[in-house]
Design a protein around this motif. Structure first.
Motif, mmCIF file in Angstrom:
data_model
loop_
_atom_site.group_PDB
_atom_site.id
_atom_site.type_symbol
_atom_site.label_atom_id
_atom_site.label_comp_id
_atom_site.label_asym_id
_atom_site.label_seq_id
_atom_site.Cartn_x
_atom_site.Cartn_y
_atom_site.Cartn_z
ATOM 1 N N ASP A 1 0.814 -1.218 0.000
ATOM 2 C CA ASP A 1 0.000 0.000 0.000
ATOM 3 C C ASP A 1 0.844 1.262 0.000
ATOM 4 O O ASP A 1 0.362 2.330 -0.388
ATOM 5 C CB ASP A 1 -0.930 0.020 1.223
ATOM 6 N N ILE A 2 2.090 1.161 0.439
ATOM 7 C CA ILE A 2 2.920 2.366 0.540
ATOM 8 C C ILE A 2 4.154 2.335 -0.363
ATOM 9 O O ILE A 2 4.826 3.354 -0.515
ATOM 10 C CB ILE A 2 3.370 2.615 2.002
ATOM 11 N N VAL A 3 4.475 1.191 -0.976
ATOM 12 C CA VAL A 3 5.700 1.079 -1.769
ATOM 13 C C VAL A 3 5.368 0.744 -3.229
ATOM 14 O O VAL A 3 4.670 -0.234 -3.502
ATOM 15 C CB VAL A 3 6.641 -0.004 -1.215
ATOM 16 N N THR A 4 5.873 1.566 -4.144
ATOM 17 C CA THR A 4 5.737 1.319 -5.578
ATOM 18 C C THR A 4 7.123 1.292 -6.208
ATOM 19 O O THR A 4 7.910 2.225 -6.031
ATOM 20 C CB THR A 4 4.892 2.410 -6.264
ATOM 21 N N LEU A 5 7.423 0.227 -6.942
ATOM 22 C CA LEU A 5 8.704 0.070 -7.619
ATOM 23 C C LEU A 5 8.491 0.217 -9.118
ATOM 24 O O LEU A 5 7.554 -0.365 -9.670
ATOM 25 C CB LEU A 5 9.292 -1.305 -7.301
ATOM 26 N N SER A 6 9.379 0.973 -9.795
ATOM 27 C CA SER A 6 9.176 1.267 -11.220
ATOM 28 C C SER A 6 10.467 1.092 -12.013
ATOM 29 O O SER A 6 11.333 1.975 -11.994
ATOM 30 C CB SER A 6 8.676 2.706 -11.404
ATOM 31 N N PRO A 7 10.652 -0.026 -12.711
ATOM 32 C CA PRO A 7 11.746 -0.110 -13.688
ATOM 33 C C PRO A 7 11.567 0.993 -14.725
ATOM 34 O O PRO A 7 10.448 1.280 -15.150
ATOM 35 C CB PRO A 7 11.556 -1.493 -14.314
ATOM 36 N N MET A 8 12.654 1.622 -15.136
ATOM 37 C CA MET A 8 12.548 2.761 -16.044
ATOM 38 C C MET A 8 13.762 2.844 -16.968
ATOM 39 O O MET A 8 14.854 2.370 -16.642
ATOM 40 C CB MET A 8 12.380 4.063 -15.249
ATOM 41 N N ALA A 9 13.542 3.454 -18.137
ATOM 42 C CA ALA A 9 14.603 3.638 -19.120
ATOM 43 C C ALA A 9 14.266 4.837 -19.994
ATOM 44 O O ALA A 9 13.102 5.151 -20.220
ATOM 45 C CB ALA A 9 14.767 2.389 -19.978
ATOM 46 N N GLY A 10 15.313 5.506 -20.482
ATOM 47 C CA GLY A 10 15.065 6.658 -21.338
ATOM 48 C C GLY A 10 16.335 7.403 -21.681
ATOM 49 O O GLY A 10 17.441 6.843 -21.623
#
Length: 216
Positions: A112-121
């Motif tokens: 409910d409090i932690v969001t993980l986001s793989p990202m590239a750009g």
């Protein structure tokens, strides 16, 4: 560079539209650190690297599956020149500039409090000022003091972002990225002057820590 930013911006819009049911908008800012461990040029007889470490402040705009950021940084290090017929020498240098980033990301809610986001750009590093030690030969000093923009270059970065949702709309935001920097005009000119050799890819991390506010 404009074409790269345009393509990535369109990709952000399309990705966000594809998952419109989860759409959210937020913005924030904080501090970040950057580094380039290599860079420069080399040939059969000599080479020069341009390492530096720096840090600064950034702001970001987040739209669930895409992020745009602008940061200002200052940094410095020691250029290293060495070769088979010359002694190894180091020359202090300082620089400052803007980082203009566009990234795609895919968030996973771990709790409910932690969001993980793989990202590239892509992150375009626009150098605003650069100065080498007064002992540096005139040709190098002039190329940085009179045309610091020649050191500007495009980074391709990937990594992971994490959001810790503290309150309903407020959250802590962090990113750990690792990137590869393409050659700058300054480095390409050195290779062209020597009619041989090659530029070195820059490599290094980016670490961001900040606070965001979710509007929707």
């Amino acid at each position: 560079m404009k074409r790269v930013c345009s393509i990535l911006t369109v990709a952000v819009v399309l990705a966000t539209a594809a998952w419109a049911q989860d759409f959210s908008i937020s913005a924030g800012g904080g501090g970040f650190g950057v580094a380039d461990f290599t860079g420069g040029y080399k040939d059969d007889t000599e080479g020069r690297s341009l390492p530096y470490f720096g840090g600064g402040a950034f702001i970001f705009f987040d739209a669930t599956y895409g992020e745009v950021s602008v940061g200002y940084f200052v940094g410095g290090g020691d250029t290293v020149e060495k070769g088979s017929n010359i002694p190894t020498t180091t020359t202090p240098w300082t620089l400052s500039g803007l980082n203009l980033g566009v990234f795609l990301k895919y968030p996973f809610e771990l709790s409910d409090i932690v969001t993980l986001s793989p990202m590239a750009g892509a992150d375009y590093q626009m150098i605003l000022s650069a100065k080498m030690d007064e002992k540096t030969e005139t040709s190098i000093k002039n190329s940085t003091e009179e045309a610091p923009g020649d050191l500007s270059a495009l980074w391709i970065k990937g990594g992971v972002g994490i959001d810790l949702h503290v309150f309903y709309s407020l959250y802590f935001h962090g990113e750990v990225l690792f990137g590869v920097r393409l050659a700058s005009k300054w480095e390409k000119d050195w290779v062209d002057t020597r009619k041989g050799g090659k530029t070195n890819l820059g490599i290094g991390p980016t670490v961001k820590l900040g606070v965001g506010y979710r509007f929707y």
